[in-house]
Design a protein around this motif. Sequence first.
Motif, PDB file in Angstrom:
ATOM      1  N   GLU A 225     -22.976   9.743 -14.580  1.00 57.02           N
ATOM      2  CA  GLU A 225     -22.258  10.957 -14.200  1.00 57.02           C
ATOM      3  C   GLU A 225     -21.251  11.399 -15.257  1.00 57.02           C
ATOM      4  O   GLU A 225     -20.272  12.081 -14.950  1.00 57.02           O
ATOM      5  CB  GLU A 225     -21.553  10.747 -12.855  1.00 57.02           C
ATOM      6  N   GLY A 226     -21.495  11.005 -16.509  1.00 47.46           N
ATOM      7  CA  GLY A 226     -20.610  11.417 -17.593  1.00 47.46           C
ATOM      8  C   GLY A 226     -19.208  10.897 -17.393  1.00 47.46           C
ATOM      9  O   GLY A 226     -18.997   9.708 -17.192  1.00 47.46           O
ATOM     10  N   GLU A 227     -18.236  11.790 -17.457  1.00 50.27           N
ATOM     11  CA  GLU A 227     -16.836  11.393 -17.274  1.00 50.27           C
ATOM     12  C   GLU A 227     -16.263  11.946 -15.973  1.00 50.27           C
ATOM     13  O   GLU A 227     -15.046  12.017 -15.796  1.00 50.27           O
ATOM     14  CB  GLU A 227     -16.000  11.882 -18.464  1.00 50.27           C
ATOM     15  N   THR A 228     -17.131  12.336 -15.047  1.00 48.13           N
ATOM     16  CA  THR A 228     -16.680  12.873 -13.769  1.00 48.13           C
ATOM     17  C   THR A 228     -16.285  11.740 -12.841  1.00 48.13           C
ATOM     18  O   THR A 228     -17.125  10.916 -12.454  1.00 48.13           O
ATOM     19  CB  THR A 228     -17.778  13.716 -13.103  1.00 48.13           C
ATOM     20  N   ALA A 229     -15.004  11.688 -12.485  1.00 49.35           N
ATOM     21  CA  ALA A 229     -14.487  10.608 -11.649  1.00 49.35           C
ATOM     22  C   ALA A 229     -14.189  11.109 -10.244  1.00 49.35           C
ATOM     23  O   ALA A 229     -13.802  12.262 -10.038  1.00 49.35           O
ATOM     24  CB  ALA A 229     -13.230  10.021 -12.269  1.00 49.35           C
ATOM     25  N   SER A 230     -14.392  10.232  -9.279  1.00 45.21           N
ATOM     26  CA  SER A 230     -13.983  10.488  -7.901  1.00 45.21           C
ATOM     27  C   SER A 230     -12.763   9.621  -7.614  1.00 45.21           C
ATOM     28  O   SER A 230     -12.687   8.469  -8.065  1.00 45.21           O
ATOM     29  CB  SER A 230     -15.109  10.137  -6.927  1.00 45.21           C
ATOM     30  N   PHE A 231     -11.809  10.152  -6.858  1.00 46.11           N
ATOM     31  CA  PHE A 231     -10.573   9.424  -6.585  1.00 46.11           C
ATOM     32  C   PHE A 231     -10.354   9.250  -5.091  1.00 46.11           C
ATOM     33  O   PHE A 231     -10.786  10.081  -4.284  1.00 46.11           O
ATOM     34  CB  PHE A 231      -9.372  10.164  -7.195  1.00 46.11           C
ATOM     35  N   VAL A 232      -9.689   8.178  -4.737  1.00 49.40           N
ATOM     36  CA  VAL A 232      -9.276   7.924  -3.368  1.00 49.40           C
ATOM     37  C   VAL A 232      -7.795   7.573  -3.396  1.00 49.40           C
ATOM     38  O   VAL A 232      -7.356   6.743  -4.199  1.00 49.40           O
ATOM     39  CB  VAL A 232     -10.110   6.797  -2.719  1.00 49.40           C
ATOM     40  N   ARG A 233      -7.011   8.237  -2.554  1.00 51.03           N
ATOM     41  CA  ARG A 233      -5.551   8.073  -2.586  1.00 51.03           C
ATOM     42  C   ARG A 233      -5.013   7.180  -1.476  1.00 51.03           C
ATOM     43  O   ARG A 233      -3.861   6.747  -1.542  1.00 51.03           O
ATOM     44  CB  ARG A 233      -4.884   9.450  -2.494  1.00 51.03           C
ATOM     45  N   GLU A 234      -5.813   6.891  -0.480  1.00 50.06           N
ATOM     46  CA  GLU A 234      -5.330   6.111   0.661  1.00 50.06           C
ATOM     47  C   GLU A 234      -5.323   4.628   0.312  1.00 50.06           C
ATOM     48  O   GLU A 234      -6.071   3.809   0.872  1.00 50.06           O
ATOM     49  CB  GLU A 234      -6.199   6.369   1.891  1.00 50.06           C
ATOM     50  N   VAL A 235      -4.484   4.274  -0.658  1.00 47.56           N
ATOM     51  CA  VAL A 235      -4.383   2.898  -1.142  1.00 47.56           C
ATOM     52  C   VAL A 235      -2.916   2.548  -1.353  1.00 47.56           C
ATOM     53  O   VAL A 235      -2.143   3.378  -1.852  1.00 47.56           O
ATOM     54  CB  VAL A 235      -5.136   2.708  -2.481  1.00 47.56           C
ATOM     55  N   GLN A 236      -2.546   1.327  -0.992  1.00 46.81           N
ATOM     56  CA  GLN A 236      -1.206   0.829  -1.295  1.00 46.81           C
ATOM     57  C   GLN A 236      -1.302  -0.061  -2.526  1.00 46.81           C
ATOM     58  O   GLN A 236      -2.134  -0.960  -2.590  1.00 46.81           O
ATOM     59  CB  GLN A 236      -0.627   0.024  -0.135  1.00 46.81           C
ATOM     60  N   ALA A 237      -0.459   0.209  -3.516  1.00 48.42           N
ATOM     61  CA  ALA A 237      -0.432  -0.612  -4.731  1.00 48.42           C
ATOM     62  C   ALA A 237       0.964  -1.198  -4.901  1.00 48.42           C
ATOM     63  O   ALA A 237       1.959  -0.482  -4.779  1.00 48.42           O
ATOM     64  CB  ALA A 237      -0.812   0.219  -5.950  1.00 48.42           C
ATOM     65  N   VAL A 238       1.022  -2.510  -5.173  1.00 46.32           N
ATOM     66  CA  VAL A 238       2.303  -3.186  -5.371  1.00 46.32           C
ATOM     67  C   VAL A 238       2.228  -4.011  -6.648  1.00 46.32           C
ATOM     68  O   VAL A 238       1.168  -4.490  -7.041  1.00 46.32           O
ATOM     69  CB  VAL A 238       2.673  -4.092  -4.181  1.00 46.32           C
ATOM     70  N   ALA A 239       3.384  -4.162  -7.289  1.00 47.76           N
ATOM     71  CA  ALA A 239       3.431  -4.919  -8.543  1.00 47.76           C
ATOM     72  C   ALA A 239       3.801  -6.377  -8.325  1.00 47.76           C
ATOM     73  O   ALA A 239       3.665  -7.188  -9.241  1.00 47.76           O
ATOM     74  CB  ALA A 239       4.427  -4.262  -9.500  1.00 47.76           C
ATOM     75  N   ASP A 240       4.273  -6.706  -7.126  1.00 46.22           N
ATOM     76  CA  ASP A 240       4.740  -8.065  -6.868  1.00 46.22           C
ATOM     77  C   ASP A 240       4.174  -8.546  -5.536  1.00 46.22           C
ATOM     78  O   ASP A 240       4.401  -7.939  -4.484  1.00 46.22           O
ATOM     79  CB  ASP A 240       6.268  -8.089  -6.832  1.00 46.22           C
ATOM     80  N   LEU A 241       3.440  -9.644  -5.575  1.00 43.80           N
ATOM     81  CA  LEU A 241       2.847 -10.206  -4.362  1.00 43.80           C
ATOM     82  C   LEU A 241       3.922 -10.571  -3.343  1.00 43.80           C
ATOM     83  O   LEU A 241       3.666 -10.572  -2.127  1.00 43.80           O
ATOM     84  CB  LEU A 241       2.008 -11.438  -4.724  1.00 43.80           C
ATOM     85  N   ALA A 242       5.131 -10.838  -3.812  1.00 40.28           N
ATOM     86  CA  ALA A 242       6.220 -11.242  -2.915  1.00 40.28           C
ATOM     87  C   ALA A 242       6.575 -10.153  -1.908  1.00 40.28           C
ATOM     88  O   ALA A 242       7.119 -10.442  -0.837  1.00 40.28           O
ATOM     89  CB  ALA A 242       7.454 -11.623  -3.726  1.00 40.28           C
ATOM     90  N   THR A 243       6.268  -8.899  -2.225  1.00 43.61           N
ATOM     91  CA  THR A 243       6.565  -7.811  -1.284  1.00 43.61           C
ATOM     92  C   THR A 243       5.683  -7.886  -0.040  1.00 43.61           C
ATOM     93  O   THR A 243       5.955  -7.204   0.952  1.00 43.61           O
ATOM     94  CB  THR A 243       6.363  -6.440  -1.956  1.00 43.61           C
ATOM     95  N   LEU A 244       4.650  -8.723  -0.084  1.00 47.57           N
ATOM     96  CA  LEU A 244       3.728  -8.862   1.045  1.00 47.57           C
ATOM     97  C   LEU A 244       3.967 -10.162   1.804  1.00 47.57           C
ATOM     98  O   LEU A 244       3.133 -10.566   2.628  1.00 47.57           O
ATOM     99  CB  LEU A 244       2.282  -8.819   0.546  1.00 47.57           C
ATOM    100  N   GLN A 245       5.062 -10.812   1.559  1.00 45.70           N
ATOM    101  CA  GLN A 245       5.354 -12.110   2.165  1.00 45.70           C
ATOM    102  C   GLN A 245       5.210 -12.068   3.688  1.00 45.70           C
ATOM    103  O   GLN A 245       5.705 -11.171   4.360  1.00 45.70           O
ATOM    104  CB  GLN A 245       6.773 -12.563   1.808  1.00 45.70           C
ATOM    105  N   GLY A 246       4.495 -13.070   4.207  1.00 45.78           N
ATOM    106  CA  GLY A 246       4.337 -13.210   5.644  1.00 45.78           C
ATOM    107  C   GLY A 246       3.320 -12.289   6.279  1.00 45.78           C
ATOM    108  O   GLY A 246       3.101 -12.364   7.499  1.00 45.78           O
ATOM    109  N   GLN A 247       2.700 -11.423   5.510  1.00 46.67           N
ATOM    110  CA  GLN A 247       1.747 -10.480   6.087  1.00 46.67           C
ATOM    111  C   GLN A 247       0.365 -11.117   6.292  1.00 46.67           C
ATOM    112  O   GLN A 247       0.040 -12.143   5.696  1.00 46.67           O
ATOM    113  CB  GLN A 247       1.621  -9.236   5.207  1.00 46.67           C
ATOM    114  N   SER A 248      -0.426 -10.484   7.148  1.00 51.24           N
ATOM    115  CA  SER A 248      -1.777 -10.967   7.457  1.00 51.24           C
ATOM    116  C   SER A 248      -2.815  -9.940   7.025  1.00 51.24           C
ATOM    117  O   SER A 248      -2.603  -8.733   7.176  1.00 51.24           O
ATOM    118  CB  SER A 248      -1.914 -11.232   8.960  1.00 51.24           C
TER     119      SER A 248
END
Length: 387
Positions: A56-79
């Motif tokens: 598909e050449g350089e045609t990209a599809s994007f999805v925005r419904e994503v959480q991105a974090v730089a530190d795993l510690a921000t997810l402490q205790g989560q399931s």
Amino acid sequence: MTSTTPVRVLIVGAGAVGTWLAYRFARAGHQVTVVGRPRYVQAVQERGLGLIEAGEGETASFVREVQAVADLATLQGQSFDLVALTMKAYDVDAAVEELSRLGIRFRWPLVLIQNGVGVEEMVSEKLWRGAALCLCATRAMTQVEPALVRMDSPRGGVVLAPTAPGQPVEEVAALFREAGFQNVRTHDDHRSVRWSKLLLNLVGGAQSAILDCTPPQMYRDRRLVALTLESMQEAIAVMRRLGVRPIPLPSYPAHLFVFLAEVLPAWLAQPIILRLVARGRGAKVPAIQQDLMRGKKRLEVEVMNGAVSSYGKQAGVPTPVNDVLYRTLSGIARGDIPWDEFRGKPERLLAAVEARRKELAAAPRGGGPFRALWRWLAYQMGISKTW
């Protein structure tokens, strides 16, 4: 949108594979969290995760419904329902320790997506038996920029395998299929999956890195092609001693590699194997070589050629080619061996292998092609339980 109830997915390791997984699961409507570097997190926050399909050449599809974090510690205790570790094999140990320390829980076993062998065993020892599932991906892809991945070929697929009885492999595989992953398979032995993929990884990667050349350049030198075939034959001998059976992977018939490498004369086997591998890889610089060029001190050679060397020593199988490739490439990465000693000097590498052969005083691989052919046919027909 998936027809099933959305699940919570955590992707730790935001490289090409991590981005691919996160994109597919988010696109299917699942709740996805990705752990990546600050630049990656910023890219996700600005435009979401992107994917360029093959052709598909350089045609990209994007999805925005994503959480991105730089530190795993921000997810402490989560399931989470699904936690996938997509970093390089040598970083898995630290990631598992961090997950455990932070009390991050997961419903299904950890999904491990690394090259090489031995990672599942390490995780099982660190956590508990059955703590991990093996996932092997044979899709070729490139991270164009942070949070944007390009699929280089429509070929390939995914194989999932258990590391202990009773694991929900089919349930996890169904989740992948519903999320739009193509050619998703399951297999009952993770060792067969990992070692079969290893045969593919052994084709040229370490040699290209040591000599600092592209795979097509290396393939033009018959001596180096012969060395590649020998490294595969050593791995096959170790697999046989360990009782690990080669299996076909999506777009990569590893079992055929074994047959070609053992039965056909080298001059005939070499071009066929290279053609099968190049069909998916092309002229792309191997990841292990890219890491060396970036100055990384640790490389996946530890769990590739290094694993063949280590397991071979334990099993009493001589592995002179893999010994040299592992020691040389590791030494260059650490800075113990100047790269210029080998860069563009195949004679230097070939001499090192010959010296190692003499050191081991390795006897020829017994049996010859006719015995190898009979052994293969006997196994396929059920006459023999070992191949």
